[in-house]
Design a protein around this motif. Structure first.
Motif, mmCIF file in Angstrom:
data_model
loop_
_atom_site.group_PDB
_atom_site.id
_atom_site.type_symbol
_atom_site.label_atom_id
_atom_site.label_comp_id
_atom_site.label_asym_id
_atom_site.label_seq_id
_atom_site.Cartn_x
_atom_site.Cartn_y
_atom_site.Cartn_z
ATOM 1 N N UNK A 76 2.467 7.951 3.097
ATOM 2 C CA UNK A 76 3.728 7.672 3.472
ATOM 3 C C UNK A 76 4.351 6.438 2.875
ATOM 4 N N UNK A 77 3.397 5.280 2.997
ATOM 5 C CA UNK A 77 3.964 4.070 2.320
ATOM 6 C C UNK A 77 2.836 3.092 2.339
ATOM 7 N N UNK A 78 2.833 2.109 1.696
ATOM 8 C CA UNK A 78 1.829 1.190 1.581
ATOM 9 C C UNK A 78 2.475 -0.300 1.612
ATOM 10 N N UNK A 79 2.033 -1.112 2.720
ATOM 11 C CA UNK A 79 2.626 -2.496 2.708
ATOM 12 C C UNK A 79 1.237 -3.329 2.816
ATOM 13 N N UNK A 80 1.371 -4.280 1.659
ATOM 14 C CA UNK A 80 0.455 -5.261 1.487
ATOM 15 C C UNK A 80 1.164 -6.606 1.078
ATOM 16 N N UNK A 81 1.547 -7.350 2.136
ATOM 17 C CA UNK A 81 2.354 -8.557 1.905
ATOM 18 C C UNK A 81 1.180 -9.596 1.488
ATOM 19 N N UNK A 82 0.012 -9.548 1.982
ATOM 20 C CA UNK A 82 -0.799 -10.555 1.698
ATOM 21 C C UNK A 82 -1.750 -10.384 0.492
ATOM 22 N N UNK A 83 -1.524 -9.367 -0.434
ATOM 23 C CA UNK A 83 -2.300 -9.153 -1.440
ATOM 24 C C UNK A 83 -1.711 -9.606 -2.791
ATOM 25 N N UNK A 84 -2.263 -10.652 -3.419
ATOM 26 C CA UNK A 84 -1.657 -11.418 -4.340
ATOM 27 C C UNK A 84 -0.090 -11.691 -4.053
ATOM 28 N N UNK A 85 1.055 -11.387 -4.797
ATOM 29 C CA UNK A 85 2.321 -11.682 -4.489
ATOM 30 C C UNK A 85 2.972 -10.582 -3.371
ATOM 31 N N UNK A 86 2.180 -9.753 -2.982
ATOM 32 C CA UNK A 86 2.782 -8.463 -2.120
ATOM 33 C C UNK A 86 2.899 -7.065 -2.915
ATOM 34 N N UNK A 87 2.637 -6.230 -2.263
ATOM 35 C CA UNK A 87 2.936 -5.017 -3.093
ATOM 36 C C UNK A 87 3.446 -3.801 -1.942
ATOM 37 N N UNK A 88 4.338 -3.198 -2.008
ATOM 38 C CA UNK A 88 5.039 -2.285 -1.222
ATOM 39 C C UNK A 88 5.148 -0.970 -1.832
ATOM 40 N N UNK A 89 4.639 0.090 -1.616
ATOM 41 C CA UNK A 89 5.057 1.487 -2.049
ATOM 42 C C UNK A 89 6.069 1.895 -0.856
#
Length: 167
Positions: A76-89
């Motif tokens: 549905x979605x990806x929230x990775x605010x603490x990975x590198x600069x942050x990644x959000x699908x």
């Protein structure tokens, strides 16, 4: 340069989701001690009936590339605010909302792209009908986009590598 790229496979996406999710637990448990503040909500959310409906709506609204449909059939979605600069699908509902508000983005000489992700700096990621992923050069819908990955799979592999590198 056109590179023949295999289409995204739902089993591969499912495996990617499991691998990244498994890596997040050990990575986030010492986060507070290491960084001095708690981590954000780092999550890979699997698709639901609601997100499948939103994907169907997105397909009706846009010329959505098949790999994006495959992606959203699994997650549905990806929230990775603490990975590198942050990644959000972004969720398919968010992608549809943004498409209604901003329309497609122009990516190089390809057909217009659909913004489906972003990073913590506000840069946008769009996928063209060719399947290539493009990154905005600034935090804007209207500036230039440059190549980021030859496919959504390669884009996800890059994110997975960042998770691995950070652990």
């Amino acid at each position: 340069m056109n590179v023949a790229v295999e289409r995204l496979d739902s089993e591969w996406v499912d495996s990617w989701c499991k691998q990244v999710s498994a890596a997040l637990g050990p990575l986030m448990s010492p986060f507070l001690e290491t960084h001095g503040f708690p981590p954000g909500e780092n999550v890979v959310a699997l698709a639901t009936d609601e997100s499948h409906e939103a994907t169907d709506d997105l397909v009706d609204l846009t010329p959505i590339p098949s790999d994006l449909t495959t992606l959203y059939w699994v997650l549905s979605e990806v929230s990775l605010p603490d990975i590198a600069n942050g990644y959000f699908v972004h969720s398919p509902a968010t992608v549809a909302e943004h498409f209604r508000g901003y329309g497609p983005v122009q990516v190089d000489d390809e057909s217009p792209g659909i913004v489906f992700a972003s990073d913590g700096g506000g840069h946008l990621f769009a996928v063209a009908t060719s399947g290539r992923v493009w990154r905005s050069t600034t935090a804007s819908w209207f500036d230039d986009f440059e190549g980021a990955a030859v496919s959504i799979q390669k884009f996800l592999e890059q994110i997975g590598q960042r998770v691995t590198d950070q652990s």
